[in-house]
Structure formats: structure tokens, C-alpha cells
Design an enzyme around this catalytic site. Structure first.
Site, PDB file in Angstrom:
ATOM      1  N   HIS A 276      50.053 -17.045  10.055  1.00 45.69           N
ATOM      2  CA  HIS A 276      48.683 -16.522  10.173  1.00 45.69           C
ATOM      3  C   HIS A 276      48.136 -16.252   8.774  1.00 45.69           C
ATOM      4  CE1 HIS A 276      45.174 -14.747  11.706  1.00 45.69           C
ATOM      5  NE2 HIS A 276      45.634 -13.679  12.336  1.00 45.69           N
ATOM      6  N   HIS A 327      44.362 -27.265  11.501  1.00 45.30           N
ATOM      7  CA  HIS A 327      44.009 -25.950  12.022  1.00 45.30           C
ATOM      8  C   HIS A 327      44.189 -25.976  13.523  1.00 45.30           C
ATOM      9  CE1 HIS A 327      41.522 -22.433  13.059  1.00 45.30           C
ATOM     10  NE2 HIS A 327      41.782 -22.024  11.833  1.00 45.30           N
ATOM     11  N   ASP A 386      42.538 -21.922   3.979  1.00 42.78           N
ATOM     12  CA  ASP A 386      43.682 -21.462   3.182  1.00 42.78           C
ATOM     13  C   ASP A 386      44.009 -22.426   2.047  1.00 42.78           C
ATOM     14  OD1 ASP A 386      44.272 -19.103   4.635  1.00 42.78           O
ATOM     15  OD2 ASP A 386      45.164 -20.294   6.217  1.00 42.78           O
TER      16      ASP A 386
END
Length: 474
Positions: A276, A327, A386
Site C-alpha cells: 500500500h 495499479h 508511486d
């Protein structure tokens, strides 16, 4: 008496033996692992008006992947980020107001909100000394969790779940999260790494992004570009639908009637996981390994070979994952990554990271091709937020230990909004159903548990035998 390590090694075999459930059973009973079906679509578990993610469009009764879109309270994230940039101001506080109260603030409302948040940027007397500096550790997320739970001891109305009180608690936590993170890092850096410690007080007149850099750096100095890029990072990480792990945790714990401190502590625990909030750390570590392995980071053929080795489990951590790619929801594109990339490029040019940024761009281009060639995938793969956030933090000289805490500094706003929405709308505990696939067993007295009855023999006769043969762990 065996030593503890041997005991745990042997007993862990029992856990694996009795807890393992075959994939066939999940399929047979139509149970979606991770609450996601085989196409990656999440199982519907609730309703929310706080944010919306669009990754598919309906076409002739089928879901077709499309460019990803993210909406906060109905507003496209692209427009929300563009607004403060065009007006040369910081947007975190405005976005926080929108998510919590449901509408964009007027100039006067925003000013008042900024003043409230600024006044709340303070910790109880001696809290830094008595709590944050005691038992410091490298895991700043754990330090923050400890601090949040301890803050409940200073709140005489900690268990009051009225909306007014919860709102007060949430605004206070949003205000102090940067302090909990940065002070926690400085304590660790001083006591565990023998470096100098700086405890700078926040300036109530500055934005969250400015205060974060001010408190982190020894000289408290930063450029406007640095603060604005960090501000954008915080806006993009602030909220992402109700279905992500930490936000769902927020709603589950809220539904049980727990207090705000327990709820936010639980959300922190969920976010810290590498699957996460810890994902951007793995991106940075992977890219640093690429730089060391490839040497010439301008050679795309060598970069492709490195990525192929990663997927073949021959490079980096040998887990076969190109971190920052793909994702759970988006397939064609992650809108947050697309927004971020342009500002990351500006910061890279200003900080002399042009070659490194070019390397990231090459990986973003080549990774989807490599994954498509080597893996059977049900949807497209693209860079997620990210992928670039780790590079931003690296260019801002933010230590690795603070990458996930910065995510928390942003996401606590979304958690707060979802906690309030859950309290207002759903007075029912979230209690999902699990289907038991274990067999019923007959209880045996303790003196008979190390014997196995012989098939077809007199029940009174037993053969002494070890019930479980010890196996060496793989």
C-alpha cells in the site's frame, strides 16, 4: 526444552498445514480474494460521495478500459491541481476543506480554515520529549501510530463520536501529522544514528508543505519550487476512493464505534504495508539498483534487459515485479502520475537530475512493453503515482524513512472525510461473511492425542505414533 527459534520453526509448519486453503476452493465457492474479481474489479461494499475513480467506460454492456480519472467531491483532480498553480498559491488546505466539508471554500472561508489549522499545529506540553523521543525507531509509521494513540490520553473527550467532536479531532490530527512524522524521524536520526537533532516549531502562517520542509531541514530553508512540488504531491495522495486498504480500514473501525485516535492509528497500520503506502520506497530502491547495475543509464537496450531480468526474477529483489508499474484499478493511465510528471521534470531540471529523470522516463516507456511480452495480463499496465513520488522525495532530500509518513500526512485528510461520512450515514457495524471450509472433528482427551486409530481395528486398541512428522522448511 527446545530453544525458541527451533520451537517456532516447527510450529510454523502447523500453521501452514492447517491454514492453507487451495485456490480451487476460492473458485468453487465464488470467493474473490482481496475483494477483487478475476478482472481486477472491486467488490462493491459501500457508497461514498467523497471521491470517484474512473478507469472503465460502459460500451455495449461491457466495461472497456479508458484513461484514468480521479474526482474529489465531483471535481476533476486535474482542475483542482491547476487552480492553485495558476494563482501561485498552495492547494493542500483548500483540497482538505473540499474533502471534509464537501464544497470549495470562498477566499474568506479558506483563510479562516488556514488559521484554524495553523492554530492547531501544536502538541501537548512535553509531548515531544515524553512520547516521541522515548523509544525512537527506524519505522516512523510505528512511531506516528504510537503518538496518535497517546494523544488520546490528553483528550478529555476522546471517546465522544459526535460529528462536532470528531471534526475537532480530525482537524487537530491533520494539523499535527507533519510534526509527528518529522519529529519522529529527528529522534531516530539522533538516538539511533548519532546525528544532530533539530526540533523546529511550525509556523502557523505557512502551508503544510512549507512547514514540512521547514521542520525537516536543519537551516529551515527551501525554495518555492520545492514547496510547490511537495504541495502537489500531498494533493494527489490525499484521497483515492473508499476502497483502498487504509480507507476501508478507517470505515471498518469507525463502524465498530471506536474513537478517532484508534481509527486513525489503524489506518496508519494499514498504510505502512509495502503493498500500500510503502510502494514508492521499492521504486526508489529498484531505480537505484538499476543505476548501479546498468551504469550507462542512457542506454535503452540495457535498461530493457534489466527490466526483463526483473520480470524473470533474476534482478533486484527477484520477486518478478517492476515497482511503480500497474495499479489495482487503473489500466490505461493513472491521472495522478500524468499530472505529477510535468512538475517532476521541472524539479529535476532545477536540481540537476536531468539524466535520472530521463532514466525514469525510459523505464516508464519500456516497462509496459516488457511486462506485456513476458506476462499474461488481463489489462494494460502504466506508471502509477508511486513511480514518480519517490523520485520527488529523493530530489527534495527527504530521507527514505519519511516516504510513507508523507503519504500519511496527505491521506489523513481522506481518512477523516470517510470517518465522518460513515458516522453520518451508516449506524451498522461492517461485518463481512466468511465461508468455513474446515471439517468437523471429534474431540479427544489429551492422553489420546498422540495416537492414531488403526482403520478397522478395535477402538480400544491404539498405535502409538507421532501425529505430525517434522519436516524441514523450504
Amino acid at each position: 526444552m527446545k530453544n525458541l527459534d527451533e520451537y517456532l520453526k516447527e510450529q510454523s509448519r502447523l500453521c501452514r498445514e492447517h491454514d492453507y486453503i487451495t485456490s480451487d476452493l476460492f473458485h468453487e465457492h465464488n470467493v474473490n480474494r482481496g475483494l477483487r474479481d478475476k478482472n481486477g474489479i472491486g467488490v462493491l461494499t459501500g457508497l461514498t460521495s467523497i471521491s470517484k475513480i474512473q478507469a472503465y467506460k460502459e460500451y455495449l454492456g461491457h466495461k472497456v478500459p479508458c484513461k484514468g480519472k480521479l474526482f474529489y467531491r465531483g471535481y476533476n483532480i486535474v482542475d483542482l491541481v491547476k487552480g492553485p498553480i495558476a494563482e501561485e498559491r498552495y492547494g493542500f488546505e483548500e483540497m482538505a476543506y473540499l474533502l471534509i466539508f464537501g464544497e470549495l471554500p470562498t477566499e474568506e472561508e479558506l483563510k479562516e480554515f488556514q488559521q484554524v489549522v495553523g492554530r492547531m499545529r501544536g502538541l501537548p506540553t512535553n509531548f515531544v520529549r515524553d512520547v516521541i523521543m522515548k523509544a525512537p525507531g527506524k519505522d516512523i509509521m510505528n512511531t506516528m501510530t504510537k503518538s496518535v494513540l497517546t494523544l488520546s490520553s490528553y483528550d478529555p473527550n476522546a471517546s465522544d463520536t459526535s460529528i462536532k467532536n470528531v471534526l475537532r479531532q480530525c482537524l487537530m490530527l491533520i494539523s499535527v501529522f507533519p510534526m509527528l512524522a518529522v519529529y519522529g524521524y529527528h529522534a531516530y536520526n539522533h538516538y539511533e544514528r548519532d546525528s544532530s537533532m533539530y526540533i523546529h516549531r511550525p509556523n502557523p502562517d505557512l502551508s503544510t508543505a512549507e512547514n514540512l520542509l521547514r521542520m525537516l531541514r536543519p537551516d529551515m530553508k527551501y525554495t518555492e519550487l520545492e514547496a510547490h512540488v511537495l504541495d502537489i504531491a500531498l494533493m494527489l495522495h490525499m484521497e483515492h476512493g473508499g476502497g483502498n486498504n487504509s480507507t476501508f480500514t478507517t470505515r471498518v473501525i469507525t463502524s465498530a464505534g471506536s474513537d478517532t485516535y484508534a481509527v486513525i492509528a489503524a489506518a496508519l497500520c494499514a498504510l505502512k504495508g509495502p503493498k500500500h503506502g510503502g510502494a514508492n520506497i521499492k521504486v526508489v530502491e529498484m531505480m537505484q539498483d538499476l543505476e548501479e547495475t546498468v551504469k550507462d543509464i542512457t542506454d535503452k537496450d540495457k535498461i530493457r534487459k534489466y527490466l526483463e531480468d526483473i520480470v524473470d526474477k533474476k534482478a533486484f529483489d527477484e520477486k518478478g515485479l517492476i515497482y511503480g508499474m500497474g495499479h489495482a484499478i487503473y489500466s490505461v493511465s493513472d491521472p495522478r502520475a500524468e499530472i505529477f510528471k510535468g512538475f517532476v521534470k521541472k524539479l529535476a531540471e532545477a536540481k540537476g537530475y536531468d539524466k535520472v529523470f530521463a532514466m525514469y522516463s525510459a523505464v516508464e516507456e519500456l516497462a509496459p512493453q516488457v511486462i506485456a511480452d513476458k506476462r499474461k495480463i488481463y489489462k494494460g499496465v502504466s506508471a502509477n503515482v508511486d513511480f514518480y513520488s519517490g523520485l520527488v522525495y529523493r530530489m527534495l532530500d527527504i530521507p527514505l524513512e519519511l516516504y510513507t509518513p508523507i503519504f500519511a500526512i496527505a491521506r489523513v485528510v481522506g481518512w477523516s472525510a470517510h470517518r465522518i461520512e460513515e458516522l453520518i450515514n451508516v449506524d451498522k457495524i461492517i461485518r463481512p461473511s466468511y465461508l468455513s471450509v474446515g471439517e468437523e472433528r471429534i474431540y479427544k482427551p489429551i492422553e489420546r492425542r498422540n495416537v492414531i486409530e488403526l482403520s478397522g481395528s478395535d477402538p480400544s486398541k491404539y498405535r502409538l505414533e507421532e501425529h505430525f512428522a517434522h519436516e524441514e522448511e523450504n
